[in-house]
Enzyme design. Structure first.
Site, short mmCIF file in Angstrom:
data_model
loop_
_atom_site.label_atom_id
_atom_site.label_comp_id
_atom_site.label_asym_id
_atom_site.label_seq_id
_atom_site.Cartn_x
_atom_site.Cartn_y
_atom_site.Cartn_z
CB ALA A 114 -0.92 0.00 1.21
CG HIS A 115 2.66 2.82 -3.37
ND1 HIS A 115 2.07 1.73 -3.96
CD2 HIS A 115 2.92 3.70 -4.37
CE1 HIS A 115 1.98 1.95 -5.27
NE2 HIS A 115 2.49 3.13 -5.54
#
Length: 279
Positions: free
Chosen positions: A127-128
């Site tokens: 997740a970024h």
């Protein structure tokens, strides 16, 4: 790059994907009146809030040769009336995946053991994306989803995500979360090895969705849309945004028995070279 062009005097400017540097390269080439070649052209999420989407659209409009991963991408360009030459060559990431996956699979067991998990029994998570981690409300929803996931979960943490979690005071909770195995960002070989051994992939990345498909690992995408629509249509990818209940429901599904070649046969680079040579 604009300063390099007069010095190098290239025959063409080759850009890949949808990053800011992709658009910068395309703009530099177009201003110098040098043909721009865009690899992975025509990808569309149809979400203009995404910087990547804006970069793709602008780059495609500046390109003379547009090399597409799939028929869907080519159709997007035709629907937009793009003036450049459009060719479907397949995806060069397929070339890379087919080259590295056999070696990566040999490393899966050792890497999993080092993390204290068993192959095909863990979830792999990334997740970024700014839209998920820069907005405190959405980052809290992401944390709600992480709390709901069945362990074990392997989570290589992007520096951006870690910084935002620390700012909101959520980092310590994540460290203590039962069954959560946090790692530093991983190189391609290590990540591919863990991906090949995952029970399921959860991600907000575009490229990782495709990598999961190529590895035969079902994917849950933490977004409301995707550029890789073919993976959704094929039943291997489920869009859940940050809805924890939808993610848990997706974990219960069984992937299809077939996995068609959506993005080529591993010879995309050769077709790119041939197309570029005909400029």
């Amino acid at each position: 790059m604009a300063g390099l062009i007069p010095e190098v005097e290239p025959d063409a400017v080759l850009v890949y994907g949808d990053t800011n540097s992709t658009l910068a390269g395309a703009q530099a080439g177009a201003r110098a009146q040098i043909p721009v070649v865009h690899v992975e052209a025509g990808m569309r999420s149809f979400d203009l809030t995404m910087p990547e989407e804006r970069n793709r659209i602008a780059t495609d409009r500046l390109s003379e040769l547009l090399l597409c991963s799939s028929d869907t991408s080519a159709e997007n360009l035709r629907n937009e009336g793009i003036a450049g030459r459009v060719e479907v060559v397949g995806d060069v990431m397929v070339d890379v995946a087919l080259r590295w996956q056999p070696e990566a699979r040999e490393r899966t067991a050792d890497l999993a053991a080092n993390l204290g998990v068993q192959p095909h029994r863990y979830l792999l998570l990334t997740a970024h994306r700014a839209g998920n981690v820069d907005d405190p409300e959405r980052l809290n929803k992401l944390m709600d989803l992480l709390r709901a996931l069945p362990p074990p979960v392997v989570f290589p943490v992007h520096p951006r995500t870690r910084a935002r979690l620390q700012t909101l005071g959520l980092w310590d909770e994540l460290i203590e979360m039962k069954g959560m195995h946090l790692t530093e960002p991983l190189g391609y070989a290590e990540f591919t090895a863990l991906l090949c051994g995952a029970r399921e992939m959860l991600t907000d990345s575009g490229g990782v969705q495709k990598e999961a498909y190529l590895a035969g690992v079902p994917c849950i995408t933490l977004r409301a849309n995707t550029e890789w629509v073919e993976t959704v249509d094929a039943g291997w990818n489920t869009l859940v945004d940050l809805d924890a209940r939808a993610a848990l429901a997706a974990l219960e599904r069984k992937p299809p028995t077939d996995r068609p070649q959506l993005y080529g046969d591993g010879h995309a680079a050769e077709r790119c070279v041939a197309a570029i040579g005909s400029l």
